[in-house]
Design a protein around this motif. Structure first.
Motif, short mmCIF file in Angstrom:
data_model
loop_
_atom_site.label_atom_id
_atom_site.label_comp_id
_atom_site.label_asym_id
_atom_site.label_seq_id
_atom_site.Cartn_x
_atom_site.Cartn_y
_atom_site.Cartn_z
N ALA A 41 0.84 -1.20 0.00
CA ALA A 41 0.00 0.00 0.00
C ALA A 41 0.87 1.25 0.00
O ALA A 41 0.64 2.20 -0.76
CB ALA A 41 -0.94 -0.02 1.20
N ASP A 42 1.90 1.28 0.86
CA ASP A 42 2.80 2.42 0.90
C ASP A 42 3.53 2.59 -0.44
O ASP A 42 3.69 3.71 -0.94
CB ASP A 42 3.84 2.24 2.01
N ALA A 45 1.05 3.71 -3.24
CA ALA A 45 0.51 5.04 -2.94
C ALA A 45 1.52 6.12 -3.28
O ALA A 45 1.17 7.19 -3.79
CB ALA A 45 0.11 5.13 -1.47
N ARG A 49 0.93 9.13 -5.80
CA ARG A 49 1.17 10.51 -5.38
C ARG A 49 2.11 11.21 -6.37
O ARG A 49 2.02 12.42 -6.58
CB ARG A 49 1.78 10.53 -3.98
N ALA A 90 -5.39 2.99 -0.73
CA ALA A 90 -4.23 3.88 -0.61
C ALA A 90 -3.95 4.59 -1.93
O ALA A 90 -3.64 5.79 -1.95
CB ALA A 90 -3.01 3.08 -0.16
N VAL A 91 -4.06 3.87 -3.03
CA VAL A 91 -3.81 4.47 -4.35
C VAL A 91 -4.90 5.47 -4.70
O VAL A 91 -4.61 6.60 -5.15
CB VAL A 91 -3.72 3.37 -5.43
N GLN A 94 -4.73 8.87 -3.18
CA GLN A 94 -3.76 9.79 -3.79
C GLN A 94 -4.18 10.21 -5.20
O GLN A 94 -3.41 10.84 -5.92
CB GLN A 94 -2.39 9.12 -3.85
#
Length: 666
Positions: A41-42, A45, A49, A90-91, A94
C-alpha cells in the motif's frame, strides 16, 4: 509544452487517465511477508502521489498452481480481499488508478504441482510440469474470470492478463511449448484459443466499466516462438474480445538475449511494439528500456505507441511523472539499468529495492523528520555514500558541506562511464549535483579536505571511499603493471597483450572497456535479433565479431568459475560478450612473478607464461582512512560509511543505503 504527447490524457473503458505513463508490473519479493499488504500500500501510494497515469500490480495468480511458489500471491476467494483493499484505497486516496495483473506462471512456477500445455521442463526450472487436461484448462479459464471479478470487488480499476514472458498463456501460444493435438494446440487458432477464451471470460467478469489490459509478447526471442504475423493475429483477436489496452512484453525469461539490462540500448524494442500498433485500433503501450521522458515523448509522437510502460524508472523516482509535468526532468533520479537492487534480489530470494533509491519498497521504514537540533555537518567524499548522506541530512535541515578531492561528484561512478553500456550511470551524479545545490549543500571540490577545513563542523562523516589494493608480487613495480583506475580513466592505454589480475566486477568492467575500445558492437547483430522478424521468435544467427586486436586474459586466484559473483541477471550477459570476443578466463591461478616476458603463473600444477605488454591490477580494494586517523588523533569523532568503512567489495547498493540511513539519523 515540451512533453505534450506524454502528458496528454487518454481514456480507457471510460476511465480518464491524466497522462500516457504506466507503471508496469514488477514482482517485488515481499508479497508473501507478514507485513506485505501495508508495504505494498505504501509503495503503490507513493507512485500514485507521484502522478503516474496508471499502475499495474505485480502478478497475482488465479489459482495455487499458477503462483510463483509457496509465498506467491493468489486471489481465489473473498477472504483474501482485505489486503488488496488496503492497496486500492491507498492508491485512490492519492488520486491514482491501479489495475491488478493476473498471472499464471505455468512451467515457471515453484509451486508443488506445476502445469503447462505440454509436459516440457523449462531450462530455468528444475521441476517438470505435467500436462493440463481439457477439463483443467476450462477450470483455469474460469479461475481467471473469478480472479478478475474479485479484483473489481477489491477496488481495482481493472485487470491485466499476463500473456507474455514465457508464462502459461505464452506457453499455449508458442509451438516451443505447446505440442498438443487437441483443440488447445496445433495451428494458431488452436494455440490462441486459451488466451481468447480467457479474455472473453475476463471481459464478462469485469463488466462494462472496468479496464482490461493484456500484456502480449511482441517478440518471444526463443526458438519456435510466435511468428511475426501470429503476434498481430493474436493482438487482433483479443481486441475483438474487448481488450482495452495491449501492453508490450519482450522476450521469455529463458531467452538468452538481454532485454532490460544496461547493455540493451534504450528504446531497443519499440519497433516490435510499433508493428502491432499499426495493425490494431486500441491503444498499445511500449515497454522495456524506456527510462527518460524525452524518449517516451518521441515514441508516442512518432506513432510507435500510444502509452509507455516504465517499471524500474518508478522504483528509482516515484515522482517521475510529476516532475515531467512540472518541466523538471533534470530533477528525476534516473534508473541506470543496473538490476542490482531490483531484479538480482528477486532471483536470489530477496526483496526488490533500488540502488539509487533505497526507499523503494521500504517507504514506511525510511522516514525523514526534522532533527531536534540542527548541526553543521561535513561529509568528506562525493561517491554514492557521501552524496546520499549529504542530501538526506540537508533535506532534514542540517547545515551541510560536502568535500571531495575530485573535480566532480560520483566517485567510482565516474570510472563506470568508460565501460560500454554504463554511460548512463552518469545520470546519478548529475541528479545529485542538482539536488544538493537545491537544498543548499556547500560543495568543496577539486582538492583533498584537511583537518583544518573540518574544524568548524560539529559532525564529520567520512565517505572517503577506497584505494585499489597494491600487488605484492615480484615484478609488481615493472612498467607494464598498471592499476584499473589508470585504464578506466584514460590516463594510460593498454598494449596488444593484456593480463587482467582479478575477475570480479572491476576486472570484468576493465575487460569490457578494452573490448569496446577496439570496436563498437551492434546489439542486434551480436545477440541475433532479427528486426525484419522473418523467423519464429524474431531470432537470427548472431554475427561474429571481427578479429580481436588485443589478446586479453583474465585471471583469478579462486577456483570457482570467473564471474560467479557478478549480478544474477547481468553477469551472464557480460561473460557471453567477452567470450564472443575471445577473452580467455583462467581460475585457480597462483601468480608467481612479472618480468619483461609477461606474467608467470601456476595453474593446475603447471607453470605457464601469459605473454603480456600490460598487466592490469584488479585484486580488490582497501579503505581510504588517512584522514580518519588524523582526525581521531586530534580528538575528533568521525563516522565512517561506504568503502571507507568496509572495502571488502565495491557495493554501490550498500553505499547508497548506508549513506541514506545515516543522513536520516544525524
Amino acid at each position: 509544452m515540451r512533453h505534450r504527447h506524454l502528458l496528454s490524457p487518454i481514456t480507457l473503458r471510460g476511465v480518464a487517465l491524466p497522462n500516457r505513463m504506466i507503471m508496469g508490473s514488477m514482482h517485488l519479493g515481499f508479497e508473501g511477508l507478514p507485513d506485505a499488504w501495508p508495504r505494498l500500500a505504501d509503495f503503490y501510494a507513493e507512485r500514485a502521489r507521484g502522478g503516474i497515469g496508471l499502475i499495474v500490480t505485480g502478478g497475482v495468480a488465479p489459482n495455487p498452481q499458477g503462483s510463483f511458489g509457496p509465498d506467491g500471491t493468489v486471489l481465489t476467494s473473498e477472504a483474501e480481499l482485505p489486503g488488496h483493499r488496503l492497496v486500492t484505497q491507498a492508491v485512490h486516496a492519492q488520486g491514482g488508478r491501479i489495475i491488478m495483473q493476473i498471472l499464471h506462471c505455468g512451467r515457471y512456477s515453484r509451486a508443488a504441482d506445476i502445469v503447462a500445455p505440454s509436459p516440457l521442463r523449462a531450462p530455468i526450472n528444475s521441476q517438470a510440469p505435467r500436462e493440463l487436461s481439457d477439463a483443467e484448462i476450462e477450470r483455469t479459464i474460469a479461475d481467471f474470470a473469478r480472479c478478475a471479478r474479485l479484483a473489481v470487488q477489491a477496488g481495482y480499476d481493472g485487470v491485466e492478463v499476463m500473456a507474455s514472458e514465457g508464462y502459461l498463456i505464452n506457453e499455449f501460444l508458442a509451438l516451443r511449448t505447446n505440442k498438443r493435438t487437441d483443440r488447445w494446440g496445433g495451428d494458431l487458432h488452436g494455440r490462441m484459443r486459451f488466451l481468447v477464451e480467457i479474455v472473453r471470460a475476463v471481459r464478462a467478469a469485469l463488466g462494462e466499466r472496468a479496464m482490461m489490459s493484456v500484456r502480449l509478447s511482441m517478440i518471444d526471442l526463443v526458438e519456435d516462438g510466435l511468428a511475426a504475423d501470429e503476434v498481430v493475429a493474436v493482438a487482433r483477436a483479443i481486441e475483438a474480445e474487448g481488450c482495452d489496452l495491449i501492453n508490450s512484453g519482450i522476450g521469455w525469461h529463458e531467452a538468452r538475449v538481454p532485454t532490460i539490462a544496461h547493455t540493451v540500448p534504450q528504446g531497443a524494442w519499440a519497433w516490435a511494439t510499433a508493428r502491432v500498433k499499426a495493425m490494431v485500433g486500441i491503444p498499445v503501450a511500449a515497454s522495456n528500456r524506456i527510462k527518460t521522458a524525452d524518449l517516451a515523448e518521441s515514441l508516442i509522437a512518432e506513432g510507435q505507441c500510444d502509452m509507455v510502460s516504465m517499471a524500474r524508472p518508478l522504483l528509482a523516482d516515484p515522482a517521475f511523472a510529476a516532475k515531467v509535468a512540472a518541466g523538471e526532468t533534470e530533477a528525476i533520479n534516473a534508473c541506470i539499468g543496473c538490476n542490482q537492487g531490483c531484479l538480482d534480489p528477486i532471483f536470489t530470494g530477496g526483496a526488490a529495492t533500488c540502488l539509487v533509491n533505497p526507499r523503494a519498497g521500504r517507504e514506511g521504514e525510511f522516514q525523514s523528520r526534522r532533527p531536534c537540533e540542527t548541526q553543521r555537518v561535513a561529509v568528506v567524499g562525493g561517491g554514492p555514500a557521501g552524496m546520499a548522506c549529504a542530501l538526506e541530512a540537508a533535506r532534514r535541515g542540517h547545515d551541510v558541506a560536502l568535500f571531495d578531492a575530485a573535480q566532480e561528484l560520483g566517485g567510482q561512478f565516474i570510472l563506470a562511464r568508460a565501460v560500454p553500456g554504463k554511460e548512463e550511470y552518469l545520470a546519478t551524479p548529475a541528479y545529485y549535483a542538482q539536488a544538493l545545490k537545491k537544498v543548499g549543500v556547500e560543495l568543496h571540490l577539486g582538492r583533498p579536505a584537511t583537518a583544518r577545513d573540518l574544524a568548524p563542523y560539529g559532525r564529520i562523516v567520512l565517505a572517503t571511499g577506497i584505494r585499489p589494493r597494491r600487488l605484492d608480487l615480484p615484478g609488481a613495480d615493472h612498467p607494464m603493471v598498471v592499476g584499473y583506475e589508470d585504464i578506466l580513466s584514460g590516463r594510460k592505454r593498454a598494449g596488444a597483450r593484456v593480463a587482467i589480475l582479478g575477475s570480479g566486477g572491476i576486472g570484468f568492467d576493465v575487460a569490457l572497456y578494452l573490448v569496446g575500445e577496439d570496436h563498437e558492437t551492434d546489439f542486434n547483430a551480436e545477440w541475433g535479433i532479427d528486426r525484419a522478424f522473418t523467423a519464429r521468435g524474431g531470432l537470427a544467427e548472431p554475427v561474429a565479431p571481427p578479429p580481436a586486436r588485443r589478446a586479453i586474459t583474465m585471471l583469478q586466484r579462486k577456483a570457482d568459475r570467473p564471474g560467479a559473483a557478478l549480478g544474477k541477471t547481468t553477469g551472464w550477459i557480460h561473460k557471453a560478450h567477452l567470450q564472443r570476443h575471445h577473452v580467455d578466463m583462467l581460475a585457480g591461478v597462483a601468480y608467481r612473478r612479472i618480468d619483461d616476458k609477461g606474467l608467470h603463473i601456476t595453474v593446475n600444477g603447471e607453470e605457464r607464461l601469459v605473454e603480456a605488454d600490460t598487466v592490469i591490477v584488479c585484486i580488490g580494494q582497501e579503505p581510504r582512512r588517512d584522514l580518519a586517523d588524523e582526525l581521531k588523533a586530534l580528538g575528533r569523532e568521525v563516522q565512517l560509511i561506504g568503502g571507507a568503512r568496509d572495502a571488502s567489495k565495491l557495493d554501490a547498493l550498500a553505499a547508497f543505503e548506508e549513506g541514506t540511513r545515516l543522513g536520516l539519523a544525524l
